[in-house]
Design a protein around this motif. Sequence first.
Motif, PDB file in Angstrom:
ATOM      1  N   GLY A 208      20.195 -17.109   6.627  1.00 28.58           N
ATOM      2  CA  GLY A 208      19.858 -17.831   5.407  1.00 28.58           C
ATOM      3  C   GLY A 208      18.562 -17.318   4.827  1.00 28.58           C
ATOM      4  N   SER A 209      17.986 -18.073   3.913  1.00 29.22           N
ATOM      5  CA  SER A 209      16.769 -17.627   3.239  1.00 29.22           C
ATOM      6  C   SER A 209      15.597 -17.378   4.197  1.00 29.22           C
ATOM      7  N   PRO A 210      15.430 -18.169   5.296  1.00 29.12           N
ATOM      8  CA  PRO A 210      14.311 -17.856   6.208  1.00 29.12           C
ATOM      9  C   PRO A 210      14.423 -16.465   6.823  1.00 29.12           C
ATOM     10  N   GLN A 211      15.639 -16.059   7.210  1.00 26.26           N
ATOM     11  CA  GLN A 211      15.827 -14.732   7.812  1.00 26.26           C
ATOM     12  C   GLN A 211      15.668 -13.624   6.765  1.00 26.26           C
ATOM     13  N   ILE A 212      16.100 -13.900   5.554  1.00 28.83           N
ATOM     14  CA  ILE A 212      15.928 -12.921   4.475  1.00 28.83           C
ATOM     15  C   ILE A 212      14.443 -12.695   4.211  1.00 28.83           C
ATOM     16  N   GLU A 213      13.653 -13.768   4.263  1.00 23.96           N
ATOM     17  CA  GLU A 213      12.208 -13.639   4.068  1.00 23.96           C
ATOM     18  C   GLU A 213      11.572 -12.858   5.224  1.00 23.96           C
ATOM     19  N   MET A 214      12.049 -13.096   6.452  1.00 25.03           N
ATOM     20  CA  MET A 214      11.551 -12.324   7.598  1.00 25.03           C
ATOM     21  C   MET A 214      11.814 -10.837   7.404  1.00 25.03           C
ATOM     22  N   ALA A 215      12.978 -10.522   6.859  1.00 23.24           N
ATOM     23  CA  ALA A 215      13.324  -9.119   6.621  1.00 23.24           C
ATOM     24  C   ALA A 215      12.427  -8.513   5.552  1.00 23.24           C
ATOM     25  N   LYS A 216      12.114  -9.279   4.522  1.00 27.92           N
ATOM     26  CA  LYS A 216      11.217  -8.789   3.465  1.00 27.92           C
ATOM     27  C   LYS A 216       9.843  -8.468   4.029  1.00 27.92           C
ATOM     28  N   GLN A 217       9.436  -9.235   5.042  1.00 23.32           N
ATOM     29  CA  GLN A 217       8.125  -9.031   5.666  1.00 23.32           C
ATOM     30  C   GLN A 217       8.162  -7.963   6.753  1.00 23.32           C
ATOM     31  N   GLY A 218       9.366  -7.398   7.016  1.00 22.29           N
ATOM     32  CA  GLY A 218       9.494  -6.348   8.014  1.00 22.29           C
ATOM     33  C   GLY A 218       9.555  -6.835   9.442  1.00 22.29           C
ATOM     34  N   LYS A 219       9.692  -8.154   9.637  1.00 28.02           N
ATOM     35  CA  LYS A 219       9.726  -8.695  10.991  1.00 28.02           C
ATOM     36  C   LYS A 219      11.076  -8.432  11.664  1.00 28.02           C
ATOM     37  N   ILE A 220      12.134  -8.444  10.864  1.00 28.11           N
ATOM     38  CA  ILE A 220      13.478  -8.102  11.334  1.00 28.11           C
ATOM     39  C   ILE A 220      14.132  -7.251  10.253  1.00 28.11           C
ATOM     40  N   LYS A 221      15.341  -6.802  10.488  1.00 29.45           N
ATOM     41  CA  LYS A 221      16.066  -6.077   9.456  1.00 29.45           C
ATOM     42  C   LYS A 221      17.537  -6.492   9.496  1.00 29.45           C
ATOM     43  N   PHE A 222      18.197  -6.351   8.374  1.00 28.84           N
ATOM     44  CA  PHE A 222      19.639  -6.563   8.296  1.00 28.84           C
ATOM     45  C   PHE A 222      20.323  -5.205   8.335  1.00 28.84           C
ATOM     46  N   VAL A 223      21.280  -5.069   9.242  1.00 27.49           N
ATOM     47  CA  VAL A 223      22.008  -3.806   9.367  1.00 27.49           C
ATOM     48  C   VAL A 223      23.291  -3.851   8.534  1.00 27.49           C
ATOM     49  N   ALA A 224      24.011  -4.954   8.620  1.00 22.29           N
ATOM     50  CA  ALA A 224      25.259  -5.092   7.866  1.00 22.29           C
ATOM     51  C   ALA A 224      25.669  -6.555   7.817  1.00 22.29           C
ATOM     52  N   VAL A 225      26.342  -6.936   6.730  1.00 21.70           N
ATOM     53  CA  VAL A 225      26.907  -8.282   6.646  1.00 21.70           C
ATOM     54  C   VAL A 225      28.357  -8.218   7.106  1.00 21.70           C
TER      55      VAL A 225
END
Length: 327
Positions: A208-225
Amino acid sequence: MRFFARSAPVLASLVLSAAALAQSFPSKPVTIMVPYPAGGLSDVMARKVNTALGTALGQPVIIENLGGASGSIAAQKVLNAPSDGYYLFQGSPNELILAPLAMSGVKYKSEDFRQVQRYALAPMAIMARGDLPAANADELAAYATKQAAAGKPMSYASVGQGSFYHLLGEQMSKTIGAPMLHVPYKGFADGVRDMMGGAIDIFISPYGSPQIEMAKQGKIKFVAVLGSTRDSMLPNIPSVSESKALKNFNFSIGTGYFVKKDTPEPVVQALHKALAHLLADPEMQTTFQALGSGTAPVQTLDGAEKIYTAEIAQFRAIAKSVNLQPQ
């Protein structure tokens, strides 16, 4: 005729009792049992629901968090409580369908619960530690194969043995032909925390939006949906359908509210009516969308039960396909 004459007062009494129960419920606070620790996506969603549900019911709705054993500890506590509707279980196939298949210590059956209303449909994705060297599903499959060959299998988190996320990891491992290391946690938040710290390679889960924000900050990344197409919330992240290695690896997960199977029908109807009212509210729909989860269409009670019955068959089939054995 004699039997009818004697039974008629009894039947009338039962009808009156049911009517009285419908009018009096709820007469005290209702508890939403969240089968994971506070801070995870399930908990966040429950805290968006409880106030509005309390307004619809006319009584406060409080939240109880109880993680562990893929949510089965919380589910069993609900079953141990009276069948009066005051314990509402917020659950998914993880806790109610897969946990009994995965853990020999779980004694309840999926059929011990009744779905009152399915309320959310969550998209899923493969999330990873921020420095994992893969930008799509094919690169991830290549990395997993390389790590397995080196004797350092790629690790993946789940919310417990036999959870949907565990099975997806096993299915991915089987699909790409590379063993991976399963690391179970009590809840979503714990797995994400260790992934941010680099202790875990990937987590296949709702987002959700919390994980998307983490990705924007470089804390995690999304590989694929895991959808068949890209998600509008993550337009730059490829779908697994764009890959060769995981082309048909498409999954989502629904969450619903459940009660014990023998909860009186008037109580179930009262809960269903309140939840249906809540889900039809445009403001609540917007809230869920902001969290990255769509609200499920409002169902009749019969429709909600049919959805649950279909999920039982579907997830039991997935468990069988990866040869899930109770431990």
